[in-house]
Motif scaffolding. Structure first.
Motif: not given
Lengths: 355, 355
Positions: A109-111, A155-158, A294-297, A325-331
């Motif tokens: 779901d998060i990808t 994985n993106a964006p993790t 090449n990014f950080i979460f 999803p909502e659970r990554i909206q603050d990342h």
């Protein structure tokens, strides 16, 4: 929006939204994972040599020279390689060539958020498997009973990577269906699945030169896999657009893959900058996930992601954030720039969390 | 060919075969309608300016600058313009965006042979309308009762153009469905349907810079039409590949469209060479159709097309020939090269018909 002449197939289609490409202002741009270093000087030289009268001629539709260079780099044969107009196109062609209507494709779901867009575009059934709370992949939920698997590794964006043993588990449990491993970011710290290609004819690995070779502007992506599977992707490409890579993209891509030294230098710098930035942000109270990309979460427990993103933007720095999803909206997903880019980022973050 | 991992959708798919792109020998290449003259010097200059560190950055996904230049050239607004990775991609996206499963698309039996490939690829119903004996289009058979119309004007490989009044007839009789006019070759002598865009929201005109702007090597194609219709094509593109044109293709395309003078010069030369070659071949006994394109369609009543094509190839000249439908298998489609290319062609043809 007058959709009168739109196909019935696309009436409800919601396209992918790429990260902002600002034109009006100069920003420190850390929102689309571009490489902060220029392409290899050999790339620019190859472009110069190719940019002449010959541009009136069609490019090689089979990208033979580029595929030869990639074959050497990866220890494969050219028949095991497909090249396309950026990995977004390659992924799209893979989804069309390898997945069938009525056979459910599974991915997290998060990808990378383009996967459900392809499935919607092509009328494919899909199921999004929720990642665990710590954003790790519940591999046990991908072991069979589906029409195909797509795993982005890292994985993106993790930024989280799967060990090769877990990729192997997935492949072994899904021998009858295609397994697509998206390695857009793998050169920055994941174990590649390419060595498994000989053993697993259902495996296709997709890569791009946008991040690791500083060629986002030239659109060069590729797929690596068993020759029979690659031939299927080629069949679709040859039924859609014979020449996906122009002459200069072919020249640039080949020069980039051949300049291993330059790539290893820039990669090393990016990985070091990543580790420094991770440490610095943690010192400011950010929760920063270990990253193999090449990014950080990262997120700050006391600040909303929206606030931080806006605060950074106001001060000239662009980062990416996903509302769903909502659970990554603050990342925040923060691309790794140059050392000075990241110092500027940390300074602004320090101010923002101080308020 | 192991199709085990191919989608059910593509198991029987037969892709398009582009003209030969020889690598081993130097030929006089008159088989894929490339422009014999190099791109404008301004194109090469624009590429040089763009080919630097900025290649690490993504291009503009909306091709705004190129669309602005095309808008000025055509007297349209940017919203009425879509740009893609060559007109093959643009056509493919149009077929997907505008035609619906179960709604039969109609086009001639002798025309650009990619159209039935797109319909097969996308599972679209289609009907091929036989051209008249003289290869003219039976317009009365395209007037309504279908799910969409595709007309190539001038037609490939015949080079025959339709008067604008006939295009208008087709548009008026098909107001409820998309009508796609492929003007890949129109700059060489056909009346363009672009002035009809305001009046007919169902019209889309597709063009390419491959032939008339000497940019086959850079892959720049575009569609012109009502904003609502263009938005549908954009919706599909944004669900497939956000950035179809790389930075150098965008720069090259814009410089090419802005150098009107250079284009008009080269076009004039090509048209004159076409007329001369037509005359010369007729003097050798060839039946040469009048052409409004940058190629001519010809046959010799006493020689098979296969024989002539092979004879030309043996002497270093490539021309195109189509085995299907049977009634055109003795025709050659000969691209217009430089004056000396065509003199060489005529000399070899003279020898071949003398035997």
């Amino acid at each position: 929006m007058n959709k009168k002449f739109w196909s019935s197939r696309i009436q409800s289609l919601v396209p992918y939204t790429p990260g902002e490409q600002p034109k009006d202002r100069v920003f420190i741009k850390l929102n689309t994972n571009e490489n902060p270093y220029p392409p290899s000087p050999k790339v620019l030289q190859a472009i110069q040599e190719a940019a002449g009268d010959a541009l009136r001629l069609y490019p090689d539709p089979e990208a033979q020279s580029l595929r030869g260079a990639l074959a050497e780099y990866y220890g494969l044969t050219p028949e095991q390689i497909f090249c396309g107009n950026g990995s977004d196109e390659v992924l799209g062609l893979c989804f069309y060539a390898l997945f069938s209507p009525g056979r459910t494709v599974v991915f997290p779901d998060i990808t990378y958020s383009f996967y459900p867009v392809y499935t919607e575009l092509f009328g494919l059934d899909y199921q999004q498997i929720p990642l665990n709370e710590d954003f790790s992949l519940p591999v046990e939920k991908l072991l069979g009973g589906n029409g195909g698997v797509v795993v982005c590794n890292p994985n993106a964006p993790t930024g989280q990577a799967l060990p090769l043993a877990e990729i192997r588990r997935i492949l072994e449990a899904n021998r009858e269906v295609p397994v697509l491993v998206d390695e857009a970011y793998a050169e920055f710290g994941a174990q590649s699945a390419v060595p498994l290609i000989e053993e697993f004819p259902n495996l296709v690995v997709v890569r791009t030169m946008s991040k690791d070779r500083s060629l986002a502007g030239m659109r060069v992506g590729y797929a690596l896999g068993n020759a029979g599977l690659i031939a299927g992707i080629n069949c679709v490409k040859n039924s859609f657009n014979s020449y996906p890579l122009d002459r200069l993209a072919l020249a640039a891509g080949e020069a980039a893959i051949r300049d291993k030294e330059y790539f290893e230098e820039t990669r090393e710098k990016i990985m070091q900058t990543r580790e420094k930035t991770t440490k610095a942000l943690r010192e400011l109270g950010f929760l920063v996930h270990d990253s193999s990309a090449n990014f950080i979460f990262a997120r700050h427990p006391e600040k909303s992601g929206k606030e931080l993103q806006q605060g950074l933007r106001d001060r000239g720095i662009l980062v990416r954030r996903f509302d769903k999803p909502e659970r990554i909206q603050d990342h925040l997903r923060i691309s790794i720039g140059t050392a000075s880019d990241m110092e500027a980022l940390c300074q602004v973050c320090a101010e923002l969390v101080r308020d």
